[in-house]
Design a protein around this motif. Sequence first.
Motif, PDB file in Angstrom:
ATOM      1  N   GLN A 276       0.809  -1.220   0.000  1.00  0.00           N
ATOM      2  CA  GLN A 276       0.000   0.000   0.000  1.00  0.00           C
ATOM      3  C   GLN A 276       0.847   1.278   0.000  1.00  0.00           C
ATOM      4  O   GLN A 276       0.640   2.148  -0.849  1.00  0.00           O
ATOM      5  CB  GLN A 276      -0.976  -0.016   1.181  1.00  0.00           C
ATOM      6  N   ALA A 280       1.246   3.847  -3.218  1.00  0.00           N
ATOM      7  CA  ALA A 280       0.894   5.261  -3.079  1.00  0.00           C
ATOM      8  C   ALA A 280       2.057   6.168  -3.488  1.00  0.00           C
ATOM      9  O   ALA A 280       1.880   7.133  -4.250  1.00  0.00           O
ATOM     10  CB  ALA A 280       0.469   5.556  -1.638  1.00  0.00           C
ATOM     11  N   CYS A 283       2.664   5.957  -7.278  1.00  0.00           N
ATOM     12  CA  CYS A 283       1.657   6.717  -8.026  1.00  0.00           C
ATOM     13  C   CYS A 283       1.942   8.222  -7.962  1.00  0.00           C
ATOM     14  O   CYS A 283       1.798   8.934  -8.965  1.00  0.00           O
ATOM     15  CB  CYS A 283       0.269   6.426  -7.474  1.00  0.00           C
ATOM     16  N   TRP A 400      -9.257   0.990   2.311  1.00  0.00           N
ATOM     17  CA  TRP A 400      -9.393   2.251   1.581  1.00  0.00           C
ATOM     18  C   TRP A 400      -8.039   2.805   1.136  1.00  0.00           C
ATOM     19  O   TRP A 400      -7.969   3.659   0.239  1.00  0.00           O
ATOM     20  CB  TRP A 400     -10.085   3.292   2.461  1.00  0.00           C
ATOM     21  N   TRP A 402      -5.805   1.511  -0.619  1.00  0.00           N
ATOM     22  CA  TRP A 402      -5.479   1.236  -2.018  1.00  0.00           C
ATOM     23  C   TRP A 402      -5.903   2.398  -2.912  1.00  0.00           C
ATOM     24  O   TRP A 402      -5.294   2.636  -3.960  1.00  0.00           O
ATOM     25  CB  TRP A 402      -6.174  -0.044  -2.493  1.00  0.00           C
ATOM     26  N   ALA A 403      -6.950   3.124  -2.516  1.00  0.00           N
ATOM     27  CA  ALA A 403      -7.442   4.242  -3.328  1.00  0.00           C
ATOM     28  C   ALA A 403      -6.496   5.432  -3.301  1.00  0.00           C
ATOM     29  O   ALA A 403      -6.596   6.331  -4.155  1.00  0.00           O
ATOM     30  CB  ALA A 403      -8.826   4.674  -2.850  1.00  0.00           C
ATOM     31  N   LEU A 404      -5.583   5.461  -2.318  1.00  0.00           N
ATOM     32  CA  LEU A 404      -4.637   6.583  -2.253  1.00  0.00           C
ATOM     33  C   LEU A 404      -3.758   6.645  -3.503  1.00  0.00           C
ATOM     34  O   LEU A 404      -3.354   7.733  -3.922  1.00  0.00           O
ATOM     35  CB  LEU A 404      -3.744   6.449  -1.012  1.00  0.00           C
ATOM     36  N   PRO A 406      -4.379   5.947  -6.922  1.00  0.00           N
ATOM     37  CA  PRO A 406      -4.959   6.756  -8.001  1.00  0.00           C
ATOM     38  C   PRO A 406      -5.151   8.221  -7.624  1.00  0.00           C
ATOM     39  O   PRO A 406      -4.959   9.118  -8.459  1.00  0.00           O
ATOM     40  CB  PRO A 406      -6.309   6.070  -8.260  1.00  0.00           C
ATOM     41  N   ILE A 407      -5.537   8.473  -6.363  1.00  0.00           N
ATOM     42  CA  ILE A 407      -5.737   9.862  -5.931  1.00  0.00           C
ATOM     43  C   ILE A 407      -4.423  10.638  -5.997  1.00  0.00           C
ATOM     44  O   ILE A 407      -4.363  11.771  -6.508  1.00  0.00           O
ATOM     45  CB  ILE A 407      -6.321   9.910  -4.502  1.00  0.00           C
TER      46      ILE A 407
END
Length: 437
Positions: A276, A280, A283, A400, A402-404, A406-407
């Motif tokens: 994770q 992050a 990305c 949640w 994992w969404a960091l 793409p953000i």
Amino acid sequence: MLLVLGRIWGSGCTFLALWLLARQLSGDDFGRYTFYLAAFMLLDSFVDFGTGSVAVQMTADDEGRTPNVLAATRRIRLVAGVLGLFVVGGGAFAMGEPGAGWILLAALYPITHVFELSATVFRTRIAWGVPVAVRVFASGASLGFVLLLLYFDVTSPGLYLVGIAAGSATANFLLHFASRSQLPKTPATGNPWKEVLRASVPLGLAGLCQQAYFYADNVFLRAMVGREPLGHYNVGVRVMSLSIMVGVYAALVALPWFRREHSAGRLGPAIARLAQPLFACACLVTGLLSPWSAQLLAVFGPEFVDAQVSLQWLFVASALVYVGAPAMTALVAIGKTGSVLRVASVGLLLNIAGNALLIPGMGMDGAAIATCLTEGSVVLGAFWALRRLGVSQLGGGRPWAWALGPILFGAGWFLSRTLLTGLLSHTVSHTVSHTTQ
């Protein structure tokens, strides 16, 4: 840390050699040069065929087996090396490549991986000092050979391939001589090559698939688009290779930790704890770099800018590697090499299909999209395999998080794009003002 530092040095030498040869060779010859670099990397994987990992596994707890295991792994590598020589070297003659003789000579170097196996004694003791030092020397030697050929104004890509191969071969011989004093003095009393081959096949095929789906696009691009665009695309691939370095080595180092966490029933959370934050950060960095793709490629020459969209897709693929590498390593850690092979095989088939469908209409951008889709399939396939094997909580305590990724990618892209637009506007305004005056 030693592995990462050695890799950084090696990547630096590779990039400098590419930068120099992009100016020395014609576009067509540079494309041919990068094509055979990719072929040799695939050949390296074929010659290894999992024997390096198997040699460590079979001797880590019983150094007395070292002579027999090395005898077996060396036989397998020798046979694979000779086969690879005929395929790559013979293929160069079959395709009528200029300088095919030099390519054949360069294709001899993977056979020297037979001698590299002596360094198993350092790997089993987790003593990376000598192997990393030798690899650092090899990277410098390869670059030195390139500089020497440039001094004599050589324009044959085949000769530069020989120079790169000479550095790698020298390292393999040096590793052998550095390891001899550490090897058991007892001679081999057997050659369990069948046992070693059975253990190596799943790992070898999986590794070969992983290398193949990373470089299969070279074959499609060369046939459908041409050698010059292939050279431009391969510079982006080298940038991607550099960008995934931390993720690949972090996963490699985590392998014994994953095994311990699996025994304690905590493998899923362990994967999340590693992947994770890596995902992050990857990305964010790739989001920041993507808008500057044209500027990064322009370092090699203005003609390389046509690969900027490809590089942006490759940046997305590299971020996905930061999830896929830990997940695949976790499968290896729990001994599920069959699952690793299945995931890698599906990835290879998807990559081949993607290249065949996308490159005719989209050129190098299609190849990059196929790479991105492949890395995504590896992530999904590895997670699916882990869940089937009973590994739960792959989101850890924070699904949640994992969404960091793409953000942060979007935030990095926006900030970097805004900065780039501002700099370009300022440059244009300054130029117009200066011209008016």
